[in-house]
Design a protein around this motif. Sequence first.
Motif, PDB file in Angstrom:
ATOM      1  N   GLU A  43       0.789  -1.042   0.054  1.00  0.00           N
ATOM      2  CA  GLU A  43       0.165   0.018  -0.075  1.00  0.00           C
ATOM      3  C   GLU A  43       0.629   1.131   0.164  1.00  0.00           C
ATOM      4  O   GLU A  43       0.571   2.229  -0.123  1.00  0.00           O
ATOM      5  N   SER A  44       2.267   1.102   0.125  1.00  0.00           N
ATOM      6  CA  SER A  44       3.259   2.135   0.229  1.00  0.00           C
ATOM      7  C   SER A  44       4.494   1.668  -0.491  1.00  0.00           C
ATOM      8  O   SER A  44       5.088   0.804   0.056  1.00  0.00           O
ATOM      9  N   SER A  78      -3.551  12.501  -6.017  1.00  0.00           N
ATOM     10  CA  SER A  78      -3.521  13.796  -5.053  1.00  0.00           C
ATOM     11  C   SER A  78      -3.090  15.094  -5.812  1.00  0.00           C
ATOM     12  O   SER A  78      -3.479  15.785  -5.046  1.00  0.00           O
ATOM     13  N   LYS A 113       3.435  11.277  -2.533  1.00  0.00           N
ATOM     14  CA  LYS A 113       1.956  11.284  -3.129  1.00  0.00           C
ATOM     15  C   LYS A 113       1.029  10.181  -2.770  1.00  0.00           C
ATOM     16  O   LYS A 113       1.595   9.069  -2.403  1.00  0.00           O
ATOM     17  N   THR A 114      -0.125  10.533  -3.230  1.00  0.00           N
ATOM     18  CA  THR A 114      -1.122   9.531  -2.891  1.00  0.00           C
ATOM     19  C   THR A 114      -2.040   9.272  -3.990  1.00  0.00           C
ATOM     20  O   THR A 114      -2.283  10.190  -4.799  1.00  0.00           O
ATOM     21  N   ASN A 116      -6.113   7.626  -4.323  1.00  0.00           N
ATOM     22  CA  ASN A 116      -7.365   6.892  -3.825  1.00  0.00           C
ATOM     23  C   ASN A 116      -8.057   6.271  -4.681  1.00  0.00           C
ATOM     24  O   ASN A 116      -8.202   6.721  -5.939  1.00  0.00           O
ATOM     25  N   THR A 118     -11.242   3.811  -5.352  1.00  0.00           N
ATOM     26  CA  THR A 118     -12.608   3.215  -5.097  1.00  0.00           C
ATOM     27  C   THR A 118     -12.930   2.117  -5.870  1.00  0.00           C
ATOM     28  O   THR A 118     -12.935   2.145  -7.099  1.00  0.00           O
ATOM     29  N   PRO A 125     -12.869   4.912  -0.191  1.00  0.00           N
ATOM     30  CA  PRO A 125     -11.628   4.863  -0.884  1.00  0.00           C
ATOM     31  C   PRO A 125     -10.322   4.349  -0.271  1.00  0.00           C
ATOM     32  O   PRO A 125     -10.261   4.773   1.090  1.00  0.00           O
ATOM     33  N   LYS A 126      -9.528   3.538  -0.803  1.00  0.00           N
ATOM     34  CA  LYS A 126      -8.366   3.098  -0.404  1.00  0.00           C
ATOM     35  C   LYS A 126      -7.057   3.888  -0.631  1.00  0.00           C
ATOM     36  O   LYS A 126      -7.013   4.504  -1.823  1.00  0.00           O
ATOM     37  N   THR A 127      -6.516   4.467   0.033  1.00  0.00           N
ATOM     38  CA  THR A 127      -5.214   5.350  -0.118  1.00  0.00           C
ATOM     39  C   THR A 127      -4.070   4.715  -0.076  1.00  0.00           C
ATOM     40  O   THR A 127      -3.538   3.885   0.765  1.00  0.00           O
ATOM     41  N   SER A 129       0.053   5.171  -1.389  1.00  0.00           N
ATOM     42  CA  SER A 129       1.332   6.166  -1.185  1.00  0.00           C
ATOM     43  C   SER A 129       2.581   5.809  -1.868  1.00  0.00           C
ATOM     44  O   SER A 129       2.661   4.540  -1.824  1.00  0.00           O
TER      45      SER A 129
END
Length: 138
Positions: A43-44, A78, A113-114, A116, A118, A125-127, A129
């Motif tokens: 996720e990152s 973002s 930066k991100t 989002n 859906t 929303p899932k973020t 990054s």
Amino acid sequence: MKNLKITALLAVIAFSPFYANVFPVEGTSLIKAVAEAIKWKSESIDVGNIPQGKPKLIRFEFTNTSSKPIIIENVAPSCGCTAAKYSDKPIQPGKIGFVEASYNAASPGAFVKTVNVTTSDSKTPKTLSFKGTVVASK
């Protein structure tokens, strides 16, 4: 006043069996069930040092761990310096989908930066990054 208190007490007693069946008794929660439908590889992502003026492609992959197809409904970066692309067909159970972000590294320095995402599985929303450092071109 006494009649009001008795009426209120009776109302609480009358409706309490109804509410006892509404809330889950087991340890499973709706949030956990939703979270388990998509398993993100990461996720990152730390992209490290990237050269200034060259767009960097960052790929987030996920597996559909649910029993139904999942559709990516919206992907929102973002900022305007990031463009996104994603799996445009339904992701079948057990299959892999992706979200790609292309970051235009215009100015030197550290960045975060991100994006989002859906999906049809969850309207929240899932973020995702990514971060790194843009190194000035010589």
